[in-house]
Design an enzyme around this catalytic site. Structure first.
Site, PDB file in Angstrom:
ATOM      1  N   ARG A   1       9.087  -5.500  -1.771  1.00 47.89           N
ATOM      2  CA  ARG A   1       8.334  -4.387  -1.171  1.00 47.89           C
ATOM      3  C   ARG A   1       8.747  -3.051  -1.784  1.00 47.89           C
ATOM      4  O   ARG A   1       7.927  -2.150  -1.958  1.00 47.89           O
ATOM      5  CB  ARG A   1       8.560  -4.358   0.346  1.00 47.89           C
ATOM      6  CG  ARG A   1       7.977  -5.577   1.078  1.00 47.89           C
ATOM      7  CD  ARG A   1       6.552  -5.390   1.482  1.00 47.89           C
ATOM      8  NE  ARG A   1       6.394  -4.363   2.482  1.00 47.89           N
ATOM      9  CZ  ARG A   1       5.236  -4.070   3.066  1.00 47.89           C
ATOM     10  NH1 ARG A   1       4.142  -4.765   2.753  1.00 47.89           N
ATOM     11  NH2 ARG A   1       5.157  -3.121   3.964  1.00 47.89           N
TER      12      ARG A   1
ATOM     13  N   THR B   1       2.519   1.959   1.043  1.00 48.31           N
ATOM     14  CA  THR B   1       1.132   1.507   1.169  1.00 48.31           C
ATOM     15  C   THR B   1       0.157   2.446   0.459  1.00 48.31           C
ATOM     16  O   THR B   1      -0.767   2.005  -0.217  1.00 48.31           O
ATOM     17  CB  THR B   1       0.760   1.393   2.662  1.00 48.31           C
ATOM     18  OG1 THR B   1       1.724   0.522   3.296  1.00 48.31           O
ATOM     19  CG2 THR B   1      -0.625   0.812   2.849  1.00 48.31           C
TER      20      THR B   1
ATOM     21  N   ASN C   1      -4.863  -0.458  -3.860  1.00 51.28           N
ATOM     22  CA  ASN C   1      -3.414  -0.319  -4.098  1.00 51.28           C
ATOM     23  C   ASN C   1      -2.787  -1.520  -4.806  1.00 51.28           C
ATOM     24  O   ASN C   1      -1.611  -1.797  -4.652  1.00 51.28           O
ATOM     25  CB  ASN C   1      -2.678   0.082  -2.814  1.00 51.28           C
ATOM     26  CG  ASN C   1      -2.760  -0.973  -1.724  1.00 51.28           C
ATOM     27  OD1 ASN C   1      -3.348  -2.039  -1.932  1.00 51.28           O
ATOM     28  ND2 ASN C   1      -2.170  -0.696  -0.582  1.00 51.28           N
TER      29      ASN C   1
ATOM     30  N   HIS D   1      -0.264  -6.941  -3.040  1.00 48.12           N
ATOM     31  CA  HIS D   1       0.225  -7.239  -1.688  1.00 48.12           C
ATOM     32  C   HIS D   1       1.590  -7.901  -1.769  1.00 48.12           C
ATOM     33  O   HIS D   1       1.827  -8.703  -2.668  1.00 48.12           O
ATOM     34  CB  HIS D   1      -0.725  -8.195  -0.966  1.00 48.12           C
ATOM     35  CG  HIS D   1      -0.089  -8.860   0.220  1.00 48.12           C
ATOM     36  ND1 HIS D   1       0.021  -8.246   1.436  1.00 48.12           N
ATOM     37  CD2 HIS D   1       0.537 -10.064   0.338  1.00 48.12           C
ATOM     38  CE1 HIS D   1       0.672  -9.058   2.275  1.00 48.12           C
ATOM     39  NE2 HIS D   1       0.997 -10.165   1.632  1.00 48.12           N
TER      40      HIS D   1
ATOM     41  N   GLU E   1       2.364 -16.606   5.090  1.00 49.28           N
ATOM     42  CA  GLU E   1       1.451 -16.364   3.971  1.00 49.28           C
ATOM     43  C   GLU E   1       1.581 -17.439   2.896  1.00 49.28           C
ATOM     44  O   GLU E   1       0.567 -17.881   2.328  1.00 49.28           O
ATOM     45  CB  GLU E   1       1.693 -14.960   3.408  1.00 49.28           C
ATOM     46  CG  GLU E   1       1.271 -13.881   4.411  1.00 49.28           C
ATOM     47  CD  GLU E   1       1.745 -12.489   4.074  1.00 49.28           C
ATOM     48  OE1 GLU E   1       1.475 -11.554   4.862  1.00 49.28           O
ATOM     49  OE2 GLU E   1       2.386 -12.299   3.029  1.00 49.28           O
TER      50      GLU E   1
HETATM   51  P1  GTP Z   1      -0.228  -5.187   1.978  1.00 48.57           P
HETATM   52  O1  GTP Z   1       0.944  -5.566   1.116  1.00 48.57           O
HETATM   53  O2  GTP Z   1      -1.544  -5.282   1.260  1.00 48.57           O
HETATM   54  O3  GTP Z   1      -0.209  -5.926   3.288  1.00 48.57           O
HETATM   55  O4  GTP Z   1      -0.037  -3.615   2.266  1.00 48.57           O
HETATM   56  P2  GTP Z   1       1.029  -2.925   3.222  1.00 48.57           P
HETATM   57  O5  GTP Z   1       1.864  -3.972   3.915  1.00 48.57           O
HETATM   58  O6  GTP Z   1       1.724  -1.888   2.422  1.00 48.57           O
HETATM   59  O7  GTP Z   1       0.104  -2.188   4.278  1.00 48.57           O
HETATM   60  P3  GTP Z   1      -0.605  -2.788   5.578  1.00 48.57           P
HETATM   61  O8  GTP Z   1      -0.238  -4.212   5.787  1.00 48.57           O
HETATM   62  O9  GTP Z   1      -0.377  -1.825   6.673  1.00 48.57           O
HETATM   63  O10 GTP Z   1      -2.144  -2.700   5.176  1.00 48.57           O
HETATM   64  C1  GTP Z   1      -2.764  -3.760   4.468  1.00 48.57           C
HETATM   65  C2  GTP Z   1      -3.724  -3.180   3.470  1.00 48.57           C
HETATM   66  O11 GTP Z   1      -4.788  -2.578   4.173  1.00 48.57           O
HETATM   67  C3  GTP Z   1      -3.156  -2.072   2.588  1.00 48.57           C
HETATM   68  O12 GTP Z   1      -2.504  -2.559   1.429  1.00 48.57           O
HETATM   69  C4  GTP Z   1      -4.388  -1.297   2.227  1.00 48.57           C
HETATM   70  O13 GTP Z   1      -5.059  -1.911   1.124  1.00 48.57           O
HETATM   71  C5  GTP Z   1      -5.248  -1.444   3.473  1.00 48.57           C
HETATM   72  N1  GTP Z   1      -5.095  -0.286   4.345  1.00 48.57           N
HETATM   73  C6  GTP Z   1      -4.061  -0.014   5.175  1.00 48.57           C
HETATM   74  N2  GTP Z   1      -4.252   1.142   5.813  1.00 48.57           N
HETATM   75  C7  GTP Z   1      -5.436   1.605   5.378  1.00 48.57           C
HETATM   76  C8  GTP Z   1      -6.214   2.765   5.650  1.00 48.57           C
HETATM   77  O14 GTP Z   1      -5.823   3.623   6.440  1.00 48.57           O
HETATM   78  N3  GTP Z   1      -7.396   2.895   4.994  1.00 48.57           N
HETATM   79  C9  GTP Z   1      -7.834   1.971   4.093  1.00 48.57           C
HETATM   80  N4  GTP Z   1      -9.000   2.147   3.471  1.00 48.57           N
HETATM   81  N5  GTP Z   1      -7.141   0.866   3.810  1.00 48.57           N
HETATM   82  C10 GTP Z   1      -5.973   0.703   4.432  1.00 48.57           C
HETATM   83 MG    MG Z   2       1.026  -5.588   4.911  1.00 45.29          MG
END
Ligand code: GTP
Ligand code: MG
Length: 150
Positions: free
Chosen positions: A85, A91, A112, A115, A126
């Site tokens: 991470r 994120t 981004n 994952h 997962e």
């Molecule tokens: P993952 O590794 O993809 O799970 O990302 P993360 O763990 O850093 O973030 P999180 O699990 O909170 O969110 C999952 C995914 O949702 C993110 O990687 C983003 O692509 C998307 N996402 C999260 N927050 C937002 C938001 O506020 N707006 C948008 N458009 N996408 C979001």
């Molecule tokens: Mg996540």
């Protein structure tokens, strides 16, 4: 050994970042134990991101993840969940440090690149969702005597 689930999202695949991203984990000293490329269905993307169901970005997120090929991987090694991470970065790419994958390659949160599982529990879930146990290859790496004390 500790394992994590890492997926290069459709934007990372389309932008030709597969080799760069794999190289970062490989050079760190981690071991690749499973890999495949596939186009997830929207339903499958929803299962992967089930924790975000109901959030305003859920539709866009699952549409995007199912919009093209994803490179799904399992990486193994000491501290790989948390350190993976860190290598990925925050994120929101504009809040990710330079030198991280999202910091180096992304701008918007909805694009981004990659994952990574956020805990050993998520990793287990997962890995079980994306792979079968037979997909995980168990092997020794001779370089590990140069990466680990013992
Ligand atoms: P993952 O590794 O993809 O799970 O990302 P993360 O763990 O850093 O973030 P999180 O699990 O909170 O969110 C999952 C995914 O949702 C993110 O990687 C983003 O692509 C998307 N996402 C999260 N927050 C937002 C938001 O506020 N707006 C948008 N458009 N996408 C979001
Ligand atoms: Mg996540």
């Amino acid at each position: 050994a500790e394992r994590t689930f890492i997926a290069i999202k459709p934007d990372g695949v389309q932008r030709g970042l597969i080799a760069d991203i794999i190289a970062r984990f490989e050079r760190k000293g981690y071991k690749l134990v499973a890999v495949k490329i596939l186009v997830p269905t929207k339903e499958f993307a929803g299962k992967h991101y089930a924790e975000h169901e109901g959030r305003p970005f859920f539709e866009g997120l699952t549409d995007f993840l199912s919009s093209g090929p994803v490179l799904a991987m399992v990486w193994e090694g000491q501290g790989v969940v948390t350190y993976g991470r860190k290598m990925i970065g925050a994120t929101k790419p504009l809040e990710s440090a330079p030198g991280t994958i999202r910091g180096d390659f992304g701008i918007q949160v909805g694009r981004n690149i990659i994952h990574g599982s956020d805990s050993p529990d998520s990793a287990k879930k997962e890995i079980g969702l994306w792979f079968t146990p037979e997909d995980l290859v168990s092997y020794g790496l001779d370089i590990h005597k140069w990466v680990y004390e013992k």
